[in-house]
Design a protein around this motif. Structure first.
Motif, PDB file in Angstrom:
ATOM      1  N   ALA A 186       0.888  -1.524  -0.047  1.00  0.00           N
ATOM      2  CA  ALA A 186      -0.162  -0.130   0.305  1.00  0.00           C
ATOM      3  C   ALA A 186       1.163   1.258  -0.287  1.00  0.00           C
ATOM      4  CB  ALA A 186      -1.373  -0.092   0.610  1.00  0.00           C
ATOM      5  N   ASP A 187       0.082   2.286  -0.071  1.00  0.00           N
ATOM      6  CA  ASP A 187       0.956   3.517  -0.819  1.00  0.00           C
ATOM      7  C   ASP A 187       0.330   4.378   0.415  1.00  0.00           C
ATOM      8  OD1 ASP A 187       2.530   2.605  -2.771  1.00  0.00           O
ATOM      9  OD2 ASP A 187       0.712   3.700  -4.352  1.00  0.00           O
ATOM     10  N   ILE A 188       1.969   5.017   2.027  1.00  0.00           N
ATOM     11  CA  ILE A 188       0.574   5.544   2.813  1.00  0.00           C
ATOM     12  C   ILE A 188       1.535   6.313   3.004  1.00  0.00           C
ATOM     13  CG2 ILE A 188       1.062   5.692   5.124  1.00  0.00           C
ATOM     14  CD1 ILE A 188       1.505   2.240   4.479  1.00  0.00           C
ATOM     15  N   THR A 189       0.767   7.631   2.811  1.00  0.00           N
ATOM     16  CA  THR A 189       1.541   9.126   3.073  1.00  0.00           C
ATOM     17  C   THR A 189       1.159   9.853   4.508  1.00  0.00           C
ATOM     18  OG1 THR A 189       0.522   9.272   1.079  1.00  0.00           O
ATOM     19  CG2 THR A 189       1.288  11.146   1.810  1.00  0.00           C
ATOM     20  N   PHE A 190       1.534  10.123   5.048  1.00  0.00           N
ATOM     21  CA  PHE A 190       1.781  10.171   6.431  1.00  0.00           C
ATOM     22  C   PHE A 190       2.734  12.256   6.541  1.00  0.00           C
ATOM     23  CE2 PHE A 190       5.405   7.137   5.665  1.00  0.00           C
ATOM     24  CZ  PHE A 190       6.582   8.228   6.851  1.00  0.00           C
ATOM     25  N   ASN A 191       2.587  12.489   7.538  1.00  0.00           N
ATOM     26  CA  ASN A 191       2.937  14.515   7.829  1.00  0.00           C
ATOM     27  C   ASN A 191       4.535  13.960   9.119  1.00  0.00           C
ATOM     28  OD1 ASN A 191       2.431  16.733   7.227  1.00  0.00           O
ATOM     29  ND2 ASN A 191       1.746  17.214   9.054  1.00  0.00           N
TER      30      ASN A 191
ATOM     31  N   THR B  52       8.230  16.436  10.302  1.00  0.00           N
ATOM     32  CA  THR B  52       8.573  17.922  10.273  1.00  0.00           C
ATOM     33  C   THR B  52       9.257  17.777   8.588  1.00  0.00           C
ATOM     34  OG1 THR B  52      10.420  17.492  10.821  1.00  0.00           O
ATOM     35  CG2 THR B  52       9.156  17.545  12.592  1.00  0.00           C
ATOM     36  N   GLU B  53       9.479  17.714   7.953  1.00  0.00           N
ATOM     37  CA  GLU B  53       9.667  17.854   7.115  1.00  0.00           C
ATOM     38  C   GLU B  53       8.586  17.988   5.513  1.00  0.00           C
ATOM     39  OE1 GLU B  53      12.784  14.692   6.137  1.00  0.00           O
ATOM     40  OE2 GLU B  53      13.824  15.986   7.301  1.00  0.00           O
ATOM     41  N   GLY B  54       7.818  17.971   5.761  1.00  0.00           N
ATOM     42  CA  GLY B  54       6.812  18.382   5.530  1.00  0.00           C
ATOM     43  C   GLY B  54       5.952  16.527   4.762  1.00  0.00           C
ATOM     44  N   PRO B  55       5.133  16.258   4.132  1.00  0.00           N
ATOM     45  CA  PRO B  55       4.685  14.679   3.896  1.00  0.00           C
ATOM     46  C   PRO B  55       5.402  13.471   3.154  1.00  0.00           C
ATOM     47  CG  PRO B  55       3.081  16.606   2.998  1.00  0.00           C
ATOM     48  CD  PRO B  55       4.298  17.537   2.916  1.00  0.00           C
ATOM     49  N   LYS B  56       5.240  12.578   3.588  1.00  0.00           N
ATOM     50  CA  LYS B  56       6.288  11.809   3.580  1.00  0.00           C
ATOM     51  C   LYS B  56       5.719  10.375   2.793  1.00  0.00           C
ATOM     52  CE  LYS B  56      10.073  13.315   4.420  1.00  0.00           C
ATOM     53  NZ  LYS B  56      11.383  14.601   3.343  1.00  0.00           N
ATOM     54  N   THR B  57       6.096   9.415   1.330  1.00  0.00           N
ATOM     55  CA  THR B  57       5.077   8.642   1.158  1.00  0.00           C
ATOM     56  C   THR B  57       5.526   7.158   1.559  1.00  0.00           C
ATOM     57  OG1 THR B  57       3.327   9.878  -0.324  1.00  0.00           O
ATOM     58  CG2 THR B  57       3.662   7.640  -0.990  1.00  0.00           C
ATOM     59  N   VAL B  58       5.313   6.108   1.434  1.00  0.00           N
ATOM     60  CA  VAL B  58       5.914   4.838   1.483  1.00  0.00           C
ATOM     61  C   VAL B  58       5.356   3.968   1.117  1.00  0.00           C
ATOM     62  CG1 VAL B  58       5.610   4.224   4.066  1.00  0.00           C
ATOM     63  CG2 VAL B  58       7.499   3.169   2.761  1.00  0.00           C
ATOM     64  N   SER B  59       5.634   3.217  -0.088  1.00  0.00           N
ATOM     65  CA  SER B  59       5.205   2.020  -0.743  1.00  0.00           C
ATOM     66  C   SER B  59       5.680   0.450   0.462  1.00  0.00           C
ATOM     67  CB  SER B  59       5.034   1.627  -2.433  1.00  0.00           C
ATOM     68  OG  SER B  59       4.386   0.990  -2.927  1.00  0.00           O
ATOM     69  N   THR B  60       4.841   0.024   1.164  1.00  0.00           N
ATOM     70  CA  THR B  60       4.977  -1.607   1.834  1.00  0.00           C
ATOM     71  C   THR B  60       3.790  -2.284   2.178  1.00  0.00           C
ATOM     72  OG1 THR B  60       6.718  -1.975   3.752  1.00  0.00           O
ATOM     73  CG2 THR B  60       5.177  -0.125   4.135  1.00  0.00           C
TER      74      THR B  60
ATOM     75  N   ILE C 195      -2.275  10.816   6.356  1.00  0.00           N
ATOM     76  CA  ILE C 195      -2.768  11.167   5.241  1.00  0.00           C
ATOM     77  C   ILE C 195      -3.903  11.053   4.417  1.00  0.00           C
ATOM     78  CG2 ILE C 195      -2.735  13.794   3.949  1.00  0.00           C
ATOM     79  CD1 ILE C 195      -0.216  14.429   4.886  1.00  0.00           C
ATOM     80  N   ASP C 196      -3.331   9.864   3.860  1.00  0.00           N
ATOM     81  CA  ASP C 196      -3.576   8.856   2.328  1.00  0.00           C
ATOM     82  C   ASP C 196      -2.807   7.758   2.806  1.00  0.00           C
ATOM     83  OD1 ASP C 196      -5.709   8.814   1.114  1.00  0.00           O
ATOM     84  OD2 ASP C 196      -5.102   9.499  -0.811  1.00  0.00           O
ATOM     85  N   ILE C 197      -3.597   6.540   2.329  1.00  0.00           N
ATOM     86  CA  ILE C 197      -3.580   5.336   1.892  1.00  0.00           C
ATOM     87  C   ILE C 197      -4.568   4.694   0.444  1.00  0.00           C
ATOM     88  CG2 ILE C 197      -3.812   2.831   2.906  1.00  0.00           C
ATOM     89  CD1 ILE C 197      -3.860   3.544   5.072  1.00  0.00           C
TER      90      ILE C 197
END
Length: 88
Positions: A45-50, A52-60, A84-86
């Motif tokens: 799944a692509d997980i977007t989270f917040n 301190t450097e802004g939104p990051k997305t990880v595919s895991t 933020i989103d999945i």
């Protein structure tokens, strides 16, 4: 994709903070689906989270979802309040 794509191993370096708006309840069905995809089908799944450097997305692969955290492989925990989103 909402945030900068990073490797799962880089998550510990990022400083995870709460999202501007708590999306936990609206993402609950997606969280459960992501866990099922990870456990039964080994899908990512692509997980977007917040951070301190802004939104990051990880595919895991999502291993489990608790009341407060999303658990990934290697013991990485992302607070649900930072999501933020999945996407699948």
């Amino acid at each position: 994709m909402l945030g900068e794509l990073i490797e799962k191993e880089s998550i510990d370096i990022s400083k995870i903070v709460s999202a501007d708006q708590n999306h936990t309840e609206e993402l609950r069905d997606k969280l459960n689906s992501a866990q099922r995809l990870g456990n039964e089908f080994k899908s990512k799944a692509d997980i977007t989270f917040n951070t301190t450097e802004g939104p990051k997305t990880v595919s895991t692969t999502v291993w489990s979802v608790t009341e407060r955290y999303l658990q990934l492989k290697s013991g990485v925990h992302i607070p649900l309040s930072s999501l933020i989103d999945i996407d699948f």
